[in-house]
Design an enzyme around this catalytic site. Structure first.
Site, short mmCIF file in Angstrom:
data_model
loop_
_atom_site.label_atom_id
_atom_site.label_comp_id
_atom_site.label_asym_id
_atom_site.label_seq_id
_atom_site.Cartn_x
_atom_site.Cartn_y
_atom_site.Cartn_z
CB ILE B 33 -18.45 60.52 -44.34
CG1 ILE B 33 -17.52 59.87 -45.36
CG2 ILE B 33 -19.37 61.50 -45.03
CD1 ILE B 33 -18.24 59.14 -46.47
NE ARG B 146 -22.75 53.48 -47.80
CZ ARG B 146 -21.48 53.22 -47.50
NH1 ARG B 146 -21.07 51.98 -47.42
NH2 ARG B 146 -20.63 54.21 -47.29
CB CYS B 197 -14.03 21.55 -50.36
SG CYS B 197 -15.24 20.38 -49.71
#
Lengths: 552, 658
Positions: B33, B146, B197
């Site tokens: 962007i 952000r 686990c």
């Protein structure tokens, strides 16, 4: 083997790997087949105005790897261009924006458009040339995009071939689930029986690991025994859901089953869009050169005639289960899908023979598999010719007049803006620059608002033309439009026309970038033959970031 | 105005063009962007400066030097080139910010671009730094950054345009303190983590085995980090006994690291994790009562392929490898990583674009999947799952970036209106007209890939969530005086407490920093500590939070730290006083009522009006409500999800005096 000091093997710099890495983030969307299609494409961009939208679209196509492109643009770079077109730098001033080829002479030879797989034309353009391009594209069934971008408004129209099928429509993953719970085959039935045999007496922990698909099949069976029919109505389904809840015992798998009842207990249906494809004339009358799509569609049609269902896609959603049970369940669905696909493939092979298809055109197995997997979501676009006005005449909206007339009363619609752009085209088609224009202006094209002195007159002309078009549409539809809606609409159209004239043909870089983004995204859909695209007009009103589509 | 600005002037008018040219813009991120944003900003003239022609007056000269500052910490990778169009092949491994500037500057040489190759978390990016900009554009790819920028912009009271894309999806929104919801007003989904686990003892899905390979095995063998990976956590459901044993197991594995570079290494690692550890797990009968037991495998019992075959297999990432093939790739990648470790790489962490680590994680996770009877996957698939790969394409980035800049224009339009108002009121305190829409009528904009009718949709911006822990506090500055040459004048925590009690009427309160609570009524240990020792000093980007512990508590006071002016002492920004702080909002308060909606006006008119002196409108200058009917109809026809909580319709006109 890993011995002492194994030398690090040289990095793999062969082309496929490098390419794969470069395109990794997009291959995850359209896959290798989409990428190959992009790389084989050759796009022609025809620009005569400021052309930023086209350039932005082209940038977004070159980046993902479109194979070839050509630009037809006879304009000379002027200072205004520098502000909006990032390809041009100070040194570009006074040069041709592309290699000089006048559009008119290029179009003299019909063959000149042949090499291109897709055409993109930006307004303003000499209208006779646009018509010629439109007609050539129609004749050769080459996809054509036509765009406007003026100030805060933009538009693009798409002219697709008469038959444009899409197999990979990438539907929402949840929409693709087809578990056939109301029509299970014996292997699935048997497995479910085995898993739910002693459901009543099962230890709590085992109970919590019965795959929900098996639970549902169990309760459907129970329902059928009790009621003598399958649970098909909403009421029946809620009854099944209540049975699940009654025995739920707070286990996650019962929750999953409960949640899946309403969406999964559906008899397998064939969507009407798919029926349209299966009954299309192209499917019905195959020839030796029919495209593989129609041939497979015919084979699927045979399958449907025989079994009343589409081939099984075969995917199974995640669910709470022991992993070996889950894998078995996956296998059951997968083998059924494979068997269905094998049957379709056999039909395809026999059709290839009966239509005398050349061996070179043999349809690859993976294409048939892909079709079977997506069968419920295939989509067929019937492309329509780009609407062009005849200067000075009323436009005709043909069989779309009624539908477009109803757009006029839809407050969300941008139909008024579409009419304003048609009026813009009429203006450019009927005006020529009074004096040899600015060197950058395309020869013979004058846009409304090009000079301050003519601004008001141009705006009035545009408005009056657009109003005429509005009336023409209303008349053609035979369905009057009453006040206040009619007056509101006229006022709205006047506003659009005034703004278009005021912008004087100038592109706002950011708006061109937005429009170029939309156009290139649609072009990628067309070239890859994936995703359902805009059919066939898209309008953008940038101030409120609104967009809308029309079918013209 | 230069001729090159014609496109902008024609569309938005001369006053807004001048305002935009004189703006100072911070762009954070020069990736997908970011590249598009930088091009759009540069081509629209942001930060290019406006020099009025001789004799022109009335245009306020900019407060700060106009320009665009772009910050990015990343370097260019091959997989960026399919969309980050400012970069070419020869730029690979170079800093994104610097190359972005180099490529974008010729688009408009008048723009003053300042490129910084740095992390936005770096301490030099203080609240004061953020405050020096008119607007901030986020073009980031991660949640942490952000959220950080969101908070810094709130503290600096600078409007923020936030944006993001995923495949064909995208969105852009404008954020301003007290006006709109902030990035943190809605909880964001956190990265999925698994009980330890499940990962270490009882995997049942491919992702469990992948997380094991990438966040346990790889770091134990080649990493240095002592910290647990955050996709694997101890949960309440985890058996404490088992967790202890797992720790011992990890220690044993660390010892095997000593064999790195010898011929036994691969065999030792393999037999440890796929045989011994599995045998131990198998011996715990109760664990397998309801699960399928794993099947251990031994190095010597599996056929071996040659190292060359292993390397060749590693390049076939679309097909699933067999057990034998996975072992071959495992050995190959282990050898490669060993070579790198011995060549001096002190810590090799998983990176989806680092082929060696990906080969290792794919083969190791597949071997483990084999042991636990889980489906095996191809490297291509593992990469997506292990790397949280988000598909990214040029078109969505282009669309989202242009929508962001569209919001930027609106924010400046709003500022322009506010500024001209200030001018008309003789430079006194700025009064916003009630019908001046917030942020110039910005919206929350979405790209919807699945809809062809509405690829772009908008929603009104929501009001701030009064319970938001990030934007509901009051932000102010703490000024700390410098220490003199003799080291005197060091401010202490006691001094700060004194100011809060003495000058600000606080009674019961807690002071905390990012490190935790440093003061409350029962905790006075730090009383005499210098603030600097507590991490509170000018030039840090951290915050100090004052929480009121009174019965009717005031809102939290969050202080950024800055150096006091030459003769100033320790002080909190003068206009903040306890009495003026709002009461702390009750958590989960309902959204604000919608009674204050201003008149609905056409946004188009707003822009057109600004334009008026340049291009006379053809019809009805006073016809501000020409599109109103349609706008009102639209509002009715398309109620958006946020309508219930939104107080302001964005389609408001800016009323300028002629």
């Amino acid at each position: 083997m890993a011995n002492d000091r194994v030398p690090t093997p040289p990095p793999l710099h062969d082309l496929p790997t490098a390419k794969e890495k470069r395109y990794d983030r997009q291959l995850r969307l359209w896959g290798a087949s989409g990428q190959v299609a992009l790389e084989e494409a050759h796009i022609l961009l025809v620009n005569t105005g400021s052309g930023v939208t086209g350039i932005e679209a082209l940038k977004n196509l070159v980046l993902p790897g479109v194979g070839q492109f050509s630009i037809l643009d006879s304009a000379i770079v002027c200072e205004e261009d520098l502000g909006v077109n990032f390809f041009l730098e100070d040194e570009s001033l006074g040069k041709f924006r592309a290699e000089e080829t006048p559009l008119e002479s290029f179009l003299q030879k019909d063959d000149n458009l042949k090499p291109f797989t897709l055409l993109l034309v930006g307004a303003p353009i000499d209208y006779a040339s646009l018509r010629k391009i439109r007609d050539l594209a129609l004749a050769s069934q080459t996809p054509l995009f036509y765009t406007h971008c003026i100030g805060f408004f933009s538009h693009f129209s798409v002219q697709l071939p008469r038959a444009f099928p899409v197999v990979d429509t990438h539907p929402d993953p949840t929409a693709t689930q087809d578990l056939r719970l109301l029509k299970p085959w014996s292997e699935l039935q048997d497995f479910a029986k085995r898993m739910t045999d002693d459901l009543e007496t099962m230890a709590q922990h085992d109970l919590g690991h019965v795959p929900y698909v098996c639970l549902l099949l169990h309760y459907i069976d129970k329902y059928r025994t009790q009621h003598g029919k399958l649970p098909e109505s909403y009421k029946d389904k809620t009854a099944v859901r209540d049975m699940v809840r009654a025995e739920g015992k707070d286990e996650e798998n019962f929750e999953e089953a409960y949640a899946a009842v309403l969406k999964s207990l559906n008899p397998p249906t064939i969507p009407s869009a798919v029926r349209d494809v299966l009954s299309a004339p192209e499917t019905q009358s195959l020839t030796s050169v029919s495209s593989s799509f129609w041939l497979i569609a015919n084979a699927i049609q045979r399958f449907v005639t025989k079994y009343s269902v589409l081939p099984l896609p075969g995917a199974v959603p995640d669910m709470k289960a022991r992993s070996n049970d889950y894998i078995t369940l996956q296998q059951i669905y997968k083998s059924k899908a494979r068997a269905d696909c094998a049957e379709v493939t056999a039909s395809v092979r026999s059709l290839e023979k009966s239509t005398n298809r050349s061996a070179k055109l043999e349809i690859p197995v993976n294409e048939i598999e892909n079709f079977c997997k997506n069968a419920a979501h295939i989509h067929l676009v019937r492309g329509r010719p780009l609407q062009l006005i005849t200067p000075g005449e009323k436009p005709s909206f043909g069989d779309r007049a009624k539908a477009l007339r109803s757009e006029l009363t839809n407050p969300e619609s941008l139909m008024g803006l579409y009419l304003a752009f048609l009026a813009f085209d009429d203006f450019t088609a009927t005006h020529t620059p009074p004096v040899p224009a600015h060197p950058s202006s395309p020869t013979g094209v004058l846009v409304p608002g090009a000079s301050d002195s003519a601004l008001e007159a141009d705006a009035a002309k545009l408005t009056s033309t657009a109003h005429t078009y509005l009336d023409a549409l209303i008349n053609e539809s035979g369905n009057r439009l009453e006040d206040p809606e009619y007056s509101d609409l006229r006022a709205e159209i006047e506003k659009y026309c005034t703004e278009i004239a005021r912008a004087g043909g100038a592109e706002l870089h950011n708006m061109a970038s937005l429009t170029g983004g939309l156009v290139s995204q649609e072009i990628i859909k067309v070239i890859t033959g994936q995703y359902v695209g805009v059919d066939n007009v898209c309008l953008v009103e940038g101030v409120a970031s609104r967009m809308g589509t029309l079918k013209v | 105005m230069q001729r090159r600005d014609r496109g902008t002037v024609q569309a938005v008018g001369a006053p807004l063009t001048v305002r935009v040219k004189n703006s100072r813009v911070l762009l954070i991120g020069a990736g997908g962007i970011g590249c598009e944003l930088l091009k759009n900003l540069v081509c629209c003239g942001f930060g290019s400066g406006y020099i009025p022609p001789n004799g022109a007056n009335g245009i306020p000269s900019p407060k700060h030097t106009p320009g665009i500052t772009v910050i990015d910490l990343d370097t260019i990778d091959l997989s960026n080139l399919n969309r980050q169009f400012l970069f070419r092949k020869q730029h690979i491994k170079k800093p994104k910010a610097l190359v972005a500037k180099e490529t974008a500057l010729p688009f408009n040489p008048a723009v003053n671009i300042d490129a910084q190759h740095a992390s936005i978390f770096d301490p030099q990016y203080t609240v004061a730094f953020f405050r020096s900009f008119d607007i901030v554009f986020n073009a980031l790819d991660n949640l942490a950054a952000r959220r950080h920028v969101n908070r810094m912009c709130l503290a600096a009271d600078v409007p923020l345009i936030e944006s993001g894309t995923t495949g064909f999806n995208g969105q852009a929104q404008a954020i301003q303190k007290g006006v709109t919801e902030c990035y943190d007003c809605n909880p964001k989904p956190v990265q999925k983590s698994f009980p330890i686990c499940t990962i270490r003892s009882t995997p049942s899905q491919p992702i469990h085995c992948i997380v094991w390979a990438k966040s346990y095995l790889l770091p134990e063998l080649f990493g240095t980090s002592e910290e647990e990976a955050n996709d694997m956590v101890e949960t309440e459901g985890d058996d404490q006994e088992e967790v202890k044993k797992l720790r011992a197991e990890a220690q044993a594995l660390k010892k095997i690291r000593g064999l790195m570079g010898t011929s036994e290494f691969a065999k030792a690692v393999f037999d440890k994790v796929f045989y011994e550890d599995i045998e131990r797990l198998k011996s715990m009968e109760e664990m397998w009562q309801t699960r399928k037991k794993p099947v251990s495998i031994q190095f010597d019992t599996i056929d071996k392929l040659s190292a060359a075959e292993g390397a060749a297999l590693a390049s076939q990432d679309q097909q699933s490898w067999t057990l034998v093939e996975n072992l071959a790739v495992f050995c190959h990648s282990l050898a490669t990583l060993t070579g790198r470790a011995q060549a001096g790489e002190s810590s090799i962490d998983f990176d989806k674009d680092d082929k060696d680590t990906l080969d290792f994680v794919t083969s190791a996770s597949n071997l483990r999947s084999h042991v636990f009877g889980v489906l095996l996957h191809s490297e291509w698939e593992v990469k997506q799952m292990a790397g949280n790969i988000i598909p990214a394409i040029a078109t969505s980035n282009a669309l989202t970036a242009s929508l962001s800049v569209m919001l930027g224009f609106k924010v400046f339009r709003g500022m322009l209106a506010a500024e001209s108002e200030t001018a008309t009121t003789n430079g006194h305190t700025m009064v916003m007209k009630p019908n001046n829409p917030p942020l110039g009528g910005s919206k929350f904009i979405f790209l919807n890939p699945r809809s062809t009718e509405r690829i772009i949709t908008t929603q009104n911006l929501a009001r701030p969530n009064p319970a938001c822990p990030v934007c509901s506090p009051v932000y102010a500055e703490l000024h700390i005086p410098p220490v003199d040459a003799d080291g005197n004048g060091m401010s202490t925590l006691q001094d700060l407490v004194g100011i809060l009690i003495g000058n600000n009427d606080y009674a019961h309160f807690t002071i905390s920093t990012e490190a935790g609570v440093i003061y409350d009524e029962d905790m006075t240990d730090n009383y005499s500590s210098p603030l600097a020792e507590l991490g509170i000093e000018p030039g840090s980007s951290g915050f100090v939070t004052i929480t009121d512990d009174d019965e009717d508590p005031r809102a939290d006071l969050v202080l950024s730290v800055t150096a006091a002016p030459a003769d100033g002492g320790l002080s909190i920004e003068s206009h903040i006083s306890y009495g003026k702080l709002p009461l702390k909002p009750v958590p989960a308060a309902p959204p604000t009522e919608s009674g204050t909606a201003p008149d609905v006006k056409s946004a188009m008119n707003g822009i057109a009006l600004l334009n008026r002196e340049k291009r006379k409108r053809g019809a009805g200058d006073d016809g501000d409500d020409e599109v109103d009917a349609a706008a009102a109809k639209r509002a009715k026809a398309a109620p958006t999800a946020s309508d219930a909580v939104v107080t302001i319709d964005d389609d408001g006109a800016i009323l300028l005096d002629d």
